[in-house]
Motif scaffolding. Structure first.
Motif, PDB file in Angstrom:
ATOM      1  N   ASP A   1      -7.003   3.544  12.792  1.00 14.38           N
ATOM      2  CA  ASP A   1      -5.562   3.264  13.447  1.00 14.38           C
ATOM      3  C   ASP A   1      -5.157   4.289  14.219  1.00 14.38           C
ATOM      4  O   ASP A   1      -5.254   5.590  13.957  1.00 14.38           O
TER       5      ASP A   1
ATOM      6  N   THR B   1       0.814  -3.439  14.935  1.00 20.00           N
ATOM      7  CA  THR B   1       0.723  -5.221  15.466  1.00 20.00           C
ATOM      8  C   THR B   1       0.177  -6.219  14.030  1.00 20.00           C
ATOM      9  O   THR B   1      -0.352  -7.053  14.192  1.00 20.00           O
ATOM     10  N   ASP B   2      -0.083  -5.539  13.389  1.00 20.53           N
ATOM     11  CA  ASP B   2      -0.190  -6.976  12.221  1.00 20.53           C
ATOM     12  C   ASP B   2       1.006  -6.434  11.028  1.00 20.53           C
ATOM     13  O   ASP B   2       1.643  -6.343  10.807  1.00 20.53           O
TER      14      ASP B   2
ATOM     15  N   SER C   1       1.302  -8.284   8.900  1.00 20.38           N
ATOM     16  CA  SER C   1       1.218  -8.424   7.495  1.00 20.38           C
ATOM     17  C   SER C   1       1.869  -6.734   6.696  1.00 20.38           C
ATOM     18  O   SER C   1       1.787  -7.106   5.029  1.00 20.38           O
TER      19      SER C   1
ATOM     20  N   LYS D   1      -3.326  -1.397  14.211  1.00 19.45           N
ATOM     21  CA  LYS D   1      -3.739  -1.544  12.777  1.00 19.45           C
ATOM     22  C   LYS D   1      -4.957  -2.129  12.718  1.00 19.45           C
ATOM     23  O   LYS D   1      -5.233  -3.045  13.433  1.00 19.45           O
TER      24      LYS D   1
END
Length: 359
Positions: free
Chosen positions: A151, A170-171, A173, A205
């Motif tokens: 990352d 950016t993710d 989740s 990520k």
């Protein structure tokens, strides 16, 4: 000689390699050689040296200064040695051994500046579970190796008066609250160092979650390093040794990411013995992960201690480190419970075995 001294100073301050100096430095030294070898009289006759070449020497001194400044502006900024082990790639997208890790911007020391760092992931080349401990953790012996999948994290210090860290990713989740290891690393840093400073962090990520690749632990180690660097201009600078001691408080794998690209880890993973780069690293390592994930606690809970591998960890380590080894012995005691809890993983392994001969 002034040309040479300027180039030498720039080479030292820019941390360029002595064995591989910048082209501009070589040009300066070549010009210096020509000037000394052809335009200056021999030492025994220098008292009779004419001043007619003084303008020429000044021209080349000016050229030396200009090229030296160019070398300085192009010289990469490098992080300290303990993080520099994390990024020598033995092959593209392959195993990373002990080498240099660079920041993508100059190291920040004041508010408003941004520090961007690469946070690698890791694989366990072998993983032996030895026993369950009274504290319900497990003693293990494992060979950890960073890989080029990682990352990118950007850090900055928040203005004085801030009362909370700011984390984005950016993710979607990935949690960005206090449960994230990056925020826990910032809390740990403030608690241990006594520095009441808060930070902003953005994670680009790339490492998948719940894949056993240590993405979160790597991010936490990177956050600890960034916090120490962003507060280094004040009193009570935090050392590498401090970070290594503190890191085990929030995760077993974090200490590894602060130590090196290859290491033999024991205890619950926090006892790290850095190793030299493996002599027979494969040219490429394929990391395959299904859409589903597996939590580490679930896998350990399903572990059958009576079905562990009989392989001696020291023997496995010797196999990987031997100069004459022609193949690695891949052992992972967590594979059976992982396959049990995620049947699609077993199916995927079977398909790979048919296609590529994976055992």
């Amino acid at each position: 000689q002034l040309c040479w001294l300027v180039a030498l100073h720039v080479e030292s301050s820019g941390q360029t390699s002595v064995s591989d100096p910048p082209c501009s430095t070589l040009v300066v030294r070549f010009i210096d050689f020509l000037f000394l070898a052809h335009w200056c009289p021999p030492p025994r006759r220098r008292r009779h040296c004419s001043t007619e070449y003084m303008p020429v020497s000044l021209v080349f001194l000016a050229f030396g200064l200009a090229t030296a400044v160019t070398a300085s502006s192009n010289a990469p900024t490098q992080a300290p040695a303990f993080l520099s082990h994390l990024q020598r790639s033995t092959a593209a997208c392959g195993v990373r051994g002990r080498a240099r890790r660079r920041t993508t911007c100059r190291l920040a020391e004041t508010e408003g500046e941004t520090l961007t760092l690469f946070s690698p992931s890791k694989v366990n080349l072998f993983l032996r579970i030895l026993r369950r401990r009274p504290d319900n953790y497990h003693d293990l012996a494992s060979l950890f190796q960073t890989i080029s999948l990682g990352d990118s994290l950007s850090f900055s210090a928040l203005p004085t008066g801030a009362s909370a860290d700011v984390l984005t990713c950016t993710d979607s989740s990935v949690p960005t609250d206090g449960s994230n290891l990056v925020v826990k690393a910032f809390d740990l840093f403030r608690r241990k160092s006594g520095k009441n400073k808060f930070f902003r962090c953005h994670i680009d990520k790339k490492v998948p979650n719940q894949a056993g690749l240590g993405g979160g632990s790597g991010n936490a180690a990177t956050a600890l390093f960034a916090a120490a660097r962003l507060t280094a201009s004040g009193d009570g600078a935090v050392s590498q040794e401090d970070l290594l001691k503190w890191s085990a408080d929030i995760g077993s794998d974090i200490t590894f990411f602060l130590s090196g690209g290859t290491a033999y880890c024991t205890g619950r993973g926090e006892i790290v013995e850095p190793l030299a780069a493996l002599p027979h690293a494969p040219p490429c390592l394929y990391v395959v992960k299904p859409d589903e994930g597996l939590s580490t606690p679930l896998v350990y809970k399903s572990l059958d201690l009576s079905a562990l591998s009989p392989e001696d960890p020291d023997g496995l380590l010797r196999c990987f480190c031997a100069e004459t080894a022609d193949r690695w012995r891949l052992v992972n005691d967590l594979e059976p419970p992982a396959l049990k809890n995620l049947p699609s993983l077993k199916t995927l392994k079977g398909e790979m075995g048919e296609l590529y001969g994976v055992q």
